[in-house]
Design an enzyme around this catalytic site. Structure first.
Site, PDB file in Angstrom:
ATOM      1  N   GLU A 168      -0.061   2.259   4.001  1.00 45.78           N
ATOM      2  CA  GLU A 168       1.252   2.227   3.218  1.00 45.78           C
ATOM      3  C   GLU A 168       1.882   0.748   3.390  1.00 45.78           C
ATOM      4  O   GLU A 168       1.561   0.165   4.422  1.00 45.78           O
ATOM      5  CB  GLU A 168       2.141   3.373   3.650  1.00 45.78           C
ATOM      6  CG  GLU A 168       1.436   4.716   3.543  1.00 45.78           C
ATOM      7  CD  GLU A 168       2.333   5.908   3.812  1.00 45.78           C
ATOM      8  OE1 GLU A 168       2.276   7.004   2.991  1.00 45.78           O
ATOM      9  OE2 GLU A 168       3.108   6.140   4.799  1.00 45.78           O
ATOM     10  N   ASP A 204      11.796   4.797   4.869  1.00 46.76           N
ATOM     11  CA  ASP A 204      11.447   3.240   4.860  1.00 46.76           C
ATOM     12  C   ASP A 204      12.635   2.590   4.477  1.00 46.76           C
ATOM     13  O   ASP A 204      13.429   2.790   3.281  1.00 46.76           O
ATOM     14  CB  ASP A 204      10.126   2.876   3.813  1.00 46.76           C
ATOM     15  CG  ASP A 204       9.212   3.758   4.067  1.00 46.76           C
ATOM     16  OD1 ASP A 204       9.118   4.622   4.767  1.00 46.76           O
ATOM     17  OD2 ASP A 204       8.374   3.699   3.036  1.00 46.76           O
TER      18      ASP A 204
HETATM   19  C1  FRU Z   1       5.985   5.353   3.885  1.00 44.14           C
HETATM   20  C2  FRU Z   1       5.864   6.079   2.554  1.00 44.14           C
HETATM   21  C3  FRU Z   1       5.573   5.321   1.395  1.00 44.14           C
HETATM   22  C4  FRU Z   1       6.219   5.874   0.346  1.00 44.14           C
HETATM   23  C5  FRU Z   1       7.677   6.275   0.788  1.00 44.14           C
HETATM   24  C6  FRU Z   1       8.133   7.779   0.396  1.00 44.14           C
HETATM   25  O1  FRU Z   1       6.619   5.911   5.066  1.00 44.14           O
HETATM   26  O2  FRU Z   1       5.067   7.289   2.783  1.00 44.14           O
HETATM   27  O3  FRU Z   1       4.214   5.214   1.063  1.00 44.14           O
HETATM   28  O4  FRU Z   1       6.750   5.094  -0.659  1.00 44.14           O
HETATM   29  O5  FRU Z   1       7.211   6.758   2.497  1.00 44.14           O
HETATM   30  O6  FRU Z   1       9.084   7.926   0.690  1.00 44.14           O
END
Ligand code: FRU
Length: 501
Positions: free
Chosen positions: A209, A24
């Site tokens: 998310e 992300d």
């Molecule tokens: C989304 C996610 C988020 C988390 C991060 C962990 O892709 O799963 O929810 O904060 O990636 O790397």
């Protein structure tokens, strides 16, 4: 893990870390002429883990320079996604009026800590007094915990809510598929506002998310502000695996209320998707952008196969930054997405070729040689009947390989087919064909396509529809062919430009 360097797939206009795993985008913001981008980064490997905030900076949103890790994972504390706030009035009291602080709000994942059961996720604050180069976790962390749902409580995103003079944070309890909203006047103390948990498109095991709440004027009218709630969902997205959904509605300072939700159990196509391709996840907004208009950036990948992507020595890349607006059409409101103005300026500095209108007979094609695999293409197509028309991109010299984009003027379906785009067999989850409904405007469709060394981003009909897909073509597959089948098609306008060597 060590594959040969796949430089041919290193994008020219999309950020990739020089080496190792990235997911992300986190906390992007603009300050003093520099764009900052942080990201979920494993400094030690090619798969997800040791989650830290990597960092890159750019003068133009397209060319990025990697910087040292800004917020490293430490023993027993992994750093998950979040956002950055420029606290210009020093309301947190953590800076000074003369030098206002930058605060990262992010998720800490605890392990081996007597104060928090293993796996607890809670929201934390970190402070930067060096313009975002590094962040130091605040002593009072975590600033927001949740019981008993604390193991899936993450991804804080913070905006300033001017009418109430407070910040609003959106977070999720991912496996409960709920967005939780909080407010604060100092970024350190947070009070619960409301839950957003609409009935509707839900599936067993689906995670919500990276929630994002964005105000946008409807049809450019500042007196008619609407709010868009963006949520990344994994899996079960429209193109398979992970993807991004959005809701348009109202926000009264406490509660987000969506307009017109489809009936529970409706087909996924009845919902609103930010992207109809497979490779767009975890969209986030740049804070403090110069003209205040939103620019989004996403991870250009998919959890269904992210750890199998055949690139080396890096894995993971970002999408282009895009700008957003809201358009109403016969009562329906659609989020419009187009490449950000920074991209448009860059592309316009590459004059390219403009072709005069040309009629393609049914069954005819038109071949164009291109110098590089980094291209900007704008085409307007008009069918004389109910035929299909489109183009094959990144085509090999023998014509056997290429990425096919095709529009059916009878069914109004737009298809992107990457089954002959080069390497595809690295994961059985790498979906090959993506299809979306697209209404023509005056019997015409326009496609704006940005092609990079390993991706295609398609913006259709001025931003009505977006499709983002990774591709892994062979070297020197740069050509393009326009085609028409079933009925003659007018290629009303065509612009093509090579954007990089
Ligand atoms: C989304 C996610 C988020 C988390 C991060 C962990 O892709 O799963 O929810 O904060 O990636 O790397």
């Amino acid at each position: 893990d060590l594959l040969p360097d796949t430089a041919l797939w290193r994008p020219a206009l999309h950020y990739t870390p020089p080496a190792h795993w990235m997911n992300d985008p986190n906390g992007p913001f603009f300050l003093n002429g520099t764009w900052h981008l942080y990201y979920q980064y494993n400094p030690d490997g090619m798969v997800w883990g040791h989650t830290s905030w990597g960092h890159a900076t750019s003068p133009d949103l397209l060319h990025w320079q990697e910087q040292p890790v800004a917020l490293p994972a430490t023993r027993g504390r992994d750093i998950f996604s979040g956002s950055v706030v420029y606290d210009c009035d020093n309301r947190s009291g953590l800076g000074t009026a003369a030098s206002p602080p930058l605060l990262a709000l992010y998720t800490t994942v605890f392990s081996g800590d007597p104060a928090h059961p293993d796996g607890t996720q809670a929201q934390s604050v970190a402070l930067s007094l060096d313009q975002g180069r590094s962040f130091v976790p605040h002593e009072g962390n975590p600033v927001l915990t949740l019981h008993p749902d604390s193991r899936q409580f993450r991804d804080p995103s913070v905006i300033w809510y001017a009418p109430g003079k407070y910040w609003v944070m959106t977070t999720v309890v991912a496996d409960a598929q709920v967005v939780k909203l909080y407010r604060s006047t100092d970024l350190l103390h947070w009070d619960f506002l409301s839950d957003f948990q609409p009935s509707g498109y839900r599936k067993p095991g689906m995670l919500w998310e990276m929630p994002l709440l964005i105000p946008l004027p409807l049809d450019g009218n500042d007196h008619d502000l609407r709010w868009v709630m963006i949520v990344s969902v994994n899996p079960w997205s429209i193109a398979g695996g992970s993807g991004v959904q959005y809701f348009v509605g109202h926000f009264d300072g406490t509660k987000f209320t969506p307009d017109n939700l489809p009936q529970e159990g409706a087909d996924p196509a009845a919902y609103r998707w930010l992207d109809h391709g497979a490779d767009n996840y975890a969209a986030i907004r740049f804070a403090n952008a110069p003209d205040q208009s939103p620019r989004l950036i996403s991870w250009m990948s998919n959890w269904a196969y992210a750890d199998r992507l055949p690139t080396s020595p890096w894995r993971g890349q970002m999408t282009l930054p895009v700008s957003l607006s809201l358009r109403s059409d016969h009562g329906a409101i659609t989020l419009q997405q187009n490449p950000a103005p920074e991209y448009e300026r860059f592309a316009q500095a590459h004059p390219g070729r403009n072709f005069t209108a040309r009629r393609l007979a049914a069954g005819a094609s038109w071949h164009l040689a291109m110098k590089s695999g980094v291209q900007d293409i704008a085409v307007t197509l008009k069918s004389a009947g109910k035929g299909k028309a489109g183009l094959v991109l990144r085509q090999s010299a023998d014509g056997k390989e290429g990425t096919r984009i095709s529009y059916d003027f009878g069914t109004h379906l737009l298809t992107l087919d990457r089954s002959h785009s080069g390497k595809t067999g690295f994961s059985s989850n790498f979906s090959l064909v993506h299809i979306a409904q697209l209404a023509p405007r005056n019997d015409t469709i326009t496609l704006h396509i940005v092609v990079d060394r390993n991706s295609v981003e398609l913006f259709a009909n001025g931003g009505d529809l977006r499709m983002t897909d990774l591709i892994f073509p062979q070297e020197n597959s740069n050509d393009m062919t326009l085609f028409a089948t079933g009925a003659p098609t007018l290629v009303d306008s065509l612009h093509v430009a090579d954007l990089a060597p």
